[in-house]
Design a protein around this motif. Sequence first.
Motif, short mmCIF file in Angstrom:
data_model
loop_
_atom_site.label_atom_id
_atom_site.label_comp_id
_atom_site.label_asym_id
_atom_site.label_seq_id
_atom_site.Cartn_x
_atom_site.Cartn_y
_atom_site.Cartn_z
N PHE A 58 -5.55 15.33 -9.68
CA PHE A 58 -5.83 14.41 -10.78
C PHE A 58 -5.36 15.08 -12.05
O PHE A 58 -5.46 16.30 -12.20
N THR A 59 -4.85 14.29 -13.01
CA THR A 59 -4.31 14.85 -14.23
C THR A 59 -4.80 14.06 -15.44
O THR A 59 -4.89 12.84 -15.39
N ALA A 60 -5.11 14.77 -16.48
CA ALA A 60 -5.40 14.18 -17.78
C ALA A 60 -4.67 15.02 -18.82
O ALA A 60 -4.53 16.23 -18.66
N THR A 61 -4.18 14.38 -19.87
CA THR A 61 -3.51 15.10 -20.95
C THR A 61 -4.22 14.77 -22.26
O THR A 61 -4.81 13.71 -22.41
N GLY A 62 -4.16 15.71 -23.18
CA GLY A 62 -4.79 15.50 -24.47
C GLY A 62 -3.89 15.92 -25.60
O GLY A 62 -3.04 16.80 -25.46
N ARG A 63 -4.07 15.24 -26.76
CA ARG A 63 -3.29 15.55 -27.95
C ARG A 63 -4.24 15.50 -29.14
O ARG A 63 -4.93 14.51 -29.37
N SER A 64 -4.27 16.59 -29.90
CA SER A 64 -5.12 16.65 -31.08
C SER A 64 -4.69 15.59 -32.09
O SER A 64 -3.51 15.42 -32.37
N THR A 65 -5.69 14.87 -32.62
CA THR A 65 -5.42 13.91 -33.69
C THR A 65 -6.04 14.39 -34.99
O THR A 65 -6.12 13.65 -35.96
N GLY A 66 -6.50 15.65 -35.00
CA GLY A 66 -7.08 16.25 -36.19
C GLY A 66 -8.57 16.05 -36.29
O GLY A 66 -9.15 15.21 -35.61
N GLN A 67 -9.21 16.84 -37.11
CA GLN A 67 -10.65 16.78 -37.37
C GLN A 67 -11.48 16.78 -36.08
O GLN A 67 -12.38 15.98 -35.90
N ALA A 72 -5.35 9.45 -19.02
CA ALA A 72 -5.50 9.70 -17.59
C ALA A 72 -5.04 8.44 -16.87
O ALA A 72 -5.62 7.36 -17.07
N ARG A 73 -3.97 8.58 -16.09
CA ARG A 73 -3.30 7.42 -15.50
C ARG A 73 -2.97 6.42 -16.60
O ARG A 73 -2.39 6.81 -17.60
N GLN A 74 -3.35 5.15 -16.47
CA GLN A 74 -3.05 4.16 -17.51
C GLN A 74 -4.17 4.02 -18.54
O GLN A 74 -4.14 3.13 -19.38
N PHE A 75 -5.16 4.91 -18.49
CA PHE A 75 -6.32 4.82 -19.37
C PHE A 75 -6.23 5.81 -20.51
O PHE A 75 -5.68 6.89 -20.38
N GLY A 76 -6.81 5.44 -21.62
CA GLY A 76 -6.88 6.33 -22.76
C GLY A 76 -8.28 6.33 -23.35
O GLY A 76 -8.99 5.33 -23.27
N PHE A 77 -8.67 7.45 -23.91
CA PHE A 77 -9.96 7.54 -24.59
C PHE A 77 -9.91 8.67 -25.60
O PHE A 77 -9.00 9.50 -25.59
N ALA A 123 -17.24 9.90 -27.79
CA ALA A 123 -18.20 10.87 -27.27
C ALA A 123 -17.60 12.27 -27.36
O ALA A 123 -16.38 12.44 -27.38
N ASN A 124 -18.47 13.28 -27.40
CA ASN A 124 -17.95 14.65 -27.42
C ASN A 124 -17.72 15.13 -25.99
O ASN A 124 -18.10 14.45 -25.03
N PRO A 125 -17.07 16.28 -25.80
CA PRO A 125 -16.74 16.73 -24.45
C PRO A 125 -17.96 16.85 -23.53
O PRO A 125 -17.89 16.50 -22.35
N ILE A 126 -19.07 17.32 -24.06
CA ILE A 126 -20.28 17.48 -23.24
C ILE A 126 -20.79 16.12 -22.78
O ILE A 126 -21.18 15.94 -21.62
N GLU A 127 -20.78 15.14 -23.67
CA GLU A 127 -21.22 13.79 -23.31
C GLU A 127 -20.31 13.17 -22.25
O GLU A 127 -20.78 12.48 -21.34
#
Length: 163
Positions: free
Chosen positions: A21-30, A37-42, A57-61
Amino acid sequence: MTTTTATATPTTDPTPRLASFTATGRSTGQLSTAVSARQFGFVVAEPPSLGGTDEGANPIEYVLGALSGCVTVVVETVAAELGIAVDGVGTGATGTLDIRGFAGTADVSPHFQTLALTITLTTTVPEEELAELKAQVVRRCPLFNLVRDAGVPIEETWLVQAV
């Protein structure tokens, strides 16, 4: 994509059947990250009290939400395998952190110190007949085992509500 079939009883199949399974992330600042992840974004973000934008939500949530979702999937899967009618599954997860670990102000782990998980089943099956379901869920849930294998004590509570 590999399709796997779950079984209600442990097997001795020696051949690994791995799924990635793969997810990618990109900083948007602050302290905010756009995740795909697949066709989903959050969005993963911190609240203003921690310097963030509160866009999501934060990473822990998200970890707690992912655990809740994972447990629900495993309950539904195992119940179907065992022929147990479950009309509803509710979950609640609360994790406790010692934020000194994240802040670097003490030599403590930044991960959960404790985790409380409540699983509420709505079913006509009496609670005394659900032992196998409960055991299979705990044994087979990937995120439950990830947290437990990290050494985090999990307070697990099962509630059964009649239909």
